[in-house]
Design a protein around this motif. Structure first.
Motif, PDB file in Angstrom:
ATOM      1  N   LEU B 265      51.839  37.739  32.558  1.00 15.35           N
ATOM      2  CA  LEU B 265      50.506  37.354  33.002  1.00 15.35           C
ATOM      3  C   LEU B 265      49.779  38.532  33.623  1.00 15.35           C
ATOM      4  O   LEU B 265      48.583  38.718  33.422  1.00 15.35           O
ATOM      5  CB  LEU B 265      50.600  36.201  34.010  1.00 15.35           C
ATOM      6  CG  LEU B 265      50.984  34.845  33.428  1.00 15.35           C
ATOM      7  CD1 LEU B 265      51.212  33.839  34.539  1.00 15.35           C
ATOM      8  CD2 LEU B 265      49.898  34.346  32.481  1.00 15.35           C
ATOM      9  N   GLN B 266      50.526  39.339  34.393  1.00 16.07           N
ATOM     10  CA  GLN B 266      49.890  40.489  35.016  1.00 16.07           C
ATOM     11  C   GLN B 266      49.442  41.480  33.962  1.00 16.07           C
ATOM     12  O   GLN B 266      48.364  42.054  34.055  1.00 16.07           O
ATOM     13  CB  GLN B 266      50.831  41.152  36.025  1.00 16.07           C
ATOM     14  CG  GLN B 266      50.620  40.613  37.422  1.00 16.07           C
ATOM     15  CD  GLN B 266      51.830  40.773  38.308  1.00 16.07           C
ATOM     16  OE1 GLN B 266      52.787  41.451  37.942  1.00 16.07           O
ATOM     17  NE2 GLN B 266      51.791  40.149  39.464  1.00 16.07           N
ATOM     18  N   ALA B 267      50.285  41.631  32.933  1.00 15.33           N
ATOM     19  CA  ALA B 267      49.920  42.535  31.840  1.00 15.33           C
ATOM     20  C   ALA B 267      48.652  42.033  31.154  1.00 15.33           C
ATOM     21  O   ALA B 267      47.806  42.810  30.726  1.00 15.33           O
ATOM     22  CB  ALA B 267      51.063  42.634  30.844  1.00 15.33           C
ATOM     23  N   ILE B 272      46.056  35.111  38.742  1.00 12.48           N
ATOM     24  CA  ILE B 272      45.752  33.920  39.549  1.00 12.48           C
ATOM     25  C   ILE B 272      46.919  32.935  39.516  1.00 12.48           C
ATOM     26  O   ILE B 272      47.486  32.617  40.548  1.00 12.48           O
ATOM     27  CB  ILE B 272      44.445  33.248  39.083  1.00 12.48           C
ATOM     28  CG1 ILE B 272      43.301  34.257  39.197  1.00 12.48           C
ATOM     29  CG2 ILE B 272      44.154  32.015  39.919  1.00 12.48           C
ATOM     30  CD1 ILE B 272      42.054  33.850  38.457  1.00 12.48           C
ATOM     31  N   PRO B 273      47.318  32.462  38.347  1.00 10.27           N
ATOM     32  CA  PRO B 273      48.450  31.537  38.379  1.00 10.27           C
ATOM     33  C   PRO B 273      49.740  32.244  38.776  1.00 10.27           C
ATOM     34  O   PRO B 273      50.628  31.621  39.336  1.00 10.27           O
ATOM     35  CB  PRO B 273      48.540  31.010  36.952  1.00 10.27           C
ATOM     36  CG  PRO B 273      47.678  31.870  36.122  1.00 10.27           C
ATOM     37  CD  PRO B 273      46.852  32.721  36.988  1.00 10.27           C
ATOM     38  N   ALA B 274      49.811  33.558  38.557  1.00 12.75           N
ATOM     39  CA  ALA B 274      51.035  34.279  38.865  1.00 12.75           C
ATOM     40  C   ALA B 274      51.383  34.164  40.341  1.00 12.75           C
ATOM     41  O   ALA B 274      52.525  33.909  40.702  1.00 12.75           O
ATOM     42  CB  ALA B 274      50.897  35.743  38.466  1.00 12.75           C
ATOM     43  N   SER B 275      50.360  34.299  41.202  1.00 19.69           N
ATOM     44  CA  SER B 275      50.672  34.261  42.628  1.00 19.69           C
ATOM     45  C   SER B 275      51.125  32.867  43.047  1.00 19.69           C
ATOM     46  O   SER B 275      51.948  32.717  43.930  1.00 19.69           O
ATOM     47  CB  SER B 275      49.470  34.709  43.449  1.00 19.69           C
ATOM     48  OG  SER B 275      48.371  33.888  43.180  1.00 19.69           O
ATOM     49  N   LEU B 276      50.586  31.867  42.379  1.00 21.99           N
ATOM     50  CA  LEU B 276      51.026  30.513  42.727  1.00 21.99           C
ATOM     51  C   LEU B 276      52.414  30.215  42.156  1.00 21.99           C
ATOM     52  O   LEU B 276      53.189  29.473  42.749  1.00 21.99           O
ATOM     53  CB  LEU B 276      50.010  29.479  42.245  1.00 21.99           C
ATOM     54  CG  LEU B 276      48.717  29.463  43.064  1.00 21.99           C
ATOM     55  CD1 LEU B 276      47.786  28.382  42.554  1.00 21.99           C
ATOM     56  CD2 LEU B 276      48.995  29.243  44.547  1.00 21.99           C
TER      57      LEU B 276
END
Lengths: 358, 318
Positions: B265-267, B272-276
């Protein structure tokens, strides 16, 4: 010859103060050996740390500033630990308090008169931290779920939630993408006493005094102690344990929440990184070192803050890693934990039958 | 699609390896009745010492060995304080973590080469290469599992061995007895104190391997935030695995998978959803704890934490 431990009827008052002192010296000594191994004179490092923390008015202010959240969270932890409820979630409770205070300062502020903003932020922080501590409390009181692990896990939920808020949801649209909300309106700035030392210091001192009185002199304090020492006796005396756990933990978390409010409204004036600096974990060490006495916690907090600020100063003036402060903090408890045995237990030697015959 | 799954799985396994070692170690420690919250500090120390040794000696074996010795010693401090001196396990463990965080950061800035201002950050050392198993190693899916470093291959073996040891051997039975009911165990002739010492130290060594895997394989190099809180995820994973080394694999894959998805996701530029997603392991653990407790309250079978977990053992008080 054989040694056995016998629980002392009363803790030795003399040892109560002596042991933390010896621990501190012991920690300095052990870390000194490590510094020597890296060809660094420990006395010079400690001198620089001391000067860094007390050397001039500005540095001393910085020491007080860092001590404020430690005092508050330390007091919060003490309440829970008094009843042997192992709330190790002060970090998350502090962060939640900061988030709630930031919400008041960012949004509720538009709907209330300016004089009400800070009292509202204070109340919100109390509620935020209190509710966050309330989750493990209710789970423990109603279902018997182990509080150590739940309170620990909730730290990270709060920290990640906070990051999400200041990185994404509340991010300042004019902040060039830097993590952090917009700067609060002046009405939400906690007044400062001098330099960066904010009103939180007064909160901390008052809370510590009131708490000391409550724990020492009131029925409530007595009940917490009984619940901690002997739940069976507490039940026999008709003390409502679940109710006490929930109320005490709400207050415990609430006080840590106020520490978060102090950081947000008194220092940063915005919600940004730096709330999860580890104050909540250091608070646990403070609670332990001060033997669960709120007044002692004030002084121990300053001592811990000296190590933190001193560490930073050593980095600035001597080019040594500031982690020395953290190192000393971690080490300070080893002699203390080892020594606690001697204040709580008496070592008795008994001759075995064989030796007695000789 | 199959390519994406394979690459996600490969990162999942690699990310999960350090978690797996530390989790299995902590399961053994907790099964003996000792809670060690020092994992985070021990993993950091394992990472910094292994990296420093690999940098100076080019010997991966020596790097791993030193990391294990150092973390075994840290676990020994915890064991001494909590078992012999009967100190509070939570507070002692936290001290180990704070101490380890401070010391690893200090060492990271002192052990490096003079040319780099004594900093270990930013230098390159030798690290564990990926070894591809011949023939099947480049098939889809298989290549994720069979194209890993040696520590991961050893981890594959450790899962069944750790399970077998705990449930099918006399020593494993003794260990569980000590954690469930130390007094009865002592009456059965098991040395409770010695058992607890042994498994606390073993747990420390495993945390050291976990840390070393981070610095020498997963994200080669040293930085202060190399663990990224993995030591705490390990505490969560132990609960998630219900203190069963065989089940540790499920949790580590799940949380390793979360890591892998974040990578993706970061790539793709959406964090946004990654932090959650990061929150998930902790929330799931709280939920698991509640469910385990409720199940035990109403059910007959005991599946949760060892009964004596966190309680000091006093031979003398009757």
């Amino acid at each position: 010859m054989k040694f056995v431990f016998e629980k002392r009827k009363t803790q030795l008052k003399r040892l109560l103060f002596l042991i933390p002192f010896i621990s501190f010296v012991g920690s300095l000594f052990l870390s000194g050996l490590l510094l020597l191994a890296f060809k660094t004179n420990p006395l010079m490092v400690y001198g620089a740390m001391f000067k860094g923390a007390f050397g001039n008015w500005f540095n001393f202010q910085e020491t007080l500033v860092k001590a404020i959240p430690l005092m508050l969270a330390g007091c919060g932890v003490i309440i829970a630990f008094r009843m042997r409820f192992w709330n190790i979630g002060a970090e998350g409770q502090l962060v939640m308090g900061g988030i709630f205070a930031a919400w008041v300062s960012l949004f509720l502020i538009d709907f209330i008169p300016p004089w009400l903003v800070l009292p509202a932020a204070f109340t919100a922080a109390l509620i935020g931290g209190g509710l966050w501590a309330g989750i493990p409390a209710i789970l423990k009181a109603k279902l018997g779920v182990d509080e150590t692990l739940t309170s620990l896990m909730l730290n990270y939920v709060a920290i990640i939630f906070c990051q999400y808020l200041y990185n994404v949801v509340w991010i300042d649209p004019n902040g060039y993408g830097f993590p952090g909300s917009k700067i609060f309106d002046k009405a939400a700035w906690l007044p400062r006493l001098t330099g960066r030392v904010h009103l939180g210091l007064i909160f901390a001192l008052i809370i510590a005094l009131v708490l000391w009185f409550m724990l020492k002199k009131t029925k409530w304090g007595f009940e917490l102690k009984i619940i901690g020492e002997s739940p069976m006796t507490a039940k026999y005396l008709g003390i409502n344990i679940p109710k006490n756990i929930i109320i005490a933990l709400f207050i415990s978390g609430g006080i840590s929440g106020i520490a978060g409010m102090g950081e947000v409204t008194g220092i940063a004036h915005r919600l940004t990184h730096g709330l999860d600096m580890g104050y909540g974990f250091t608070a646990i060490i403070i609670a332990w070192m001060s033997q669960l006495n709120p007044i002692a916690a004030i002084f121990v907090s300053i001592l811990m803050s000296v190590l933190l600020v001193g560490g930073d100063q050593v980095q600035r003036t001597m080019g040594l890693p500031s982690a020395i402060g953290l190192l000393l903090q971690g080490m300070i408890l080893f002699p203390l934990l080892a020594g606690a045995l001697f204040s709580e237990y008496r070592v008795k030697s008994i001759k075995s039958i064989g030796e007695a015959v000789k | 699609m199959i390519g994406l799954i394979t690459s996600l799985l490969a990162i999942t396994i690699s990310a999960g390896t350090s978690l797996l070692y530390a989790t299995i170690g902590e399961i053994y420690t907790e099964r003996s009745g000792i809670l060690n919250l020092g994992i985070e500090g021990m993993m950091l120390m394992g990472a910094v010492t292994s990296f420093a040794v690999s940098y100076y000696t080019n010997s991966l074996f020596l790097a791993l060995l030193i990391a294990m010795v150092v973390t075994a010693f840290m676990a020994l401090i915890h064991a001494f304080l909590t078992i012999t001196m009967k100190a509070n396990q939570v507070v002692s463990g936290l001290s180990i973590t704070i101490f380890g965080t401070g010391l690893s950061s200090f060492l990271g800035k002192r052990l490096g080469p003079e040319s780099n201002n004594f900093n270990l950050y930013g230098v390159n050392g030798k690290n564990f290469p990926d070894i591809q198993v011949p023939l099947v190693g480049d098939w889809p899916i298989f290549s994720a599992i069979l194209n890993q470093d040696i520590l991961t291959y050893i981890a594959y073996l450790i899962i069944p061995l750790a399970w077998f040891f705990m449930y099918k051997t006399k020593k494993g039975l003794n260990l569980r007895a000590v954690g469930e009911n130390p007094r009865t165990a002592e009456a059965m002739g098991i040395n409770v104190i010695r058992t607890r010492y042994i498994y606390t130290v073993i747990g420390g060594m495993f945390a050291g391997i976990g840390g070393a895997h981070l610095a020498l394989a997963y994200t080669p190099g040293w930085n202060e935030h190399i663990t990224g809180g993995r030591g705490w995820i390990v505490i969560a994973l132990v609960i998630f695995a219900m203190w069963n080394p065989g089940k540790a694999i499920l949790g580590t894959l799940l949380f390793g998978g979360i890591n892998a998805i974040q990578f993706r996701l970061q790539a793709a530029g959406t964090d946004i959803p990654a932090s959650l997603l990061n929150m998930l392991p902790y929330l799931v653990t709280v939920l698991a704890l509640v469910l385990l407790t409720v199940y035990e309250n109403y059910g007959k079978r005991k599946i949760g934490a060892p009964s004596a977990l966190g309680k000091p053992y006093m031979k003398e008080d009757k």
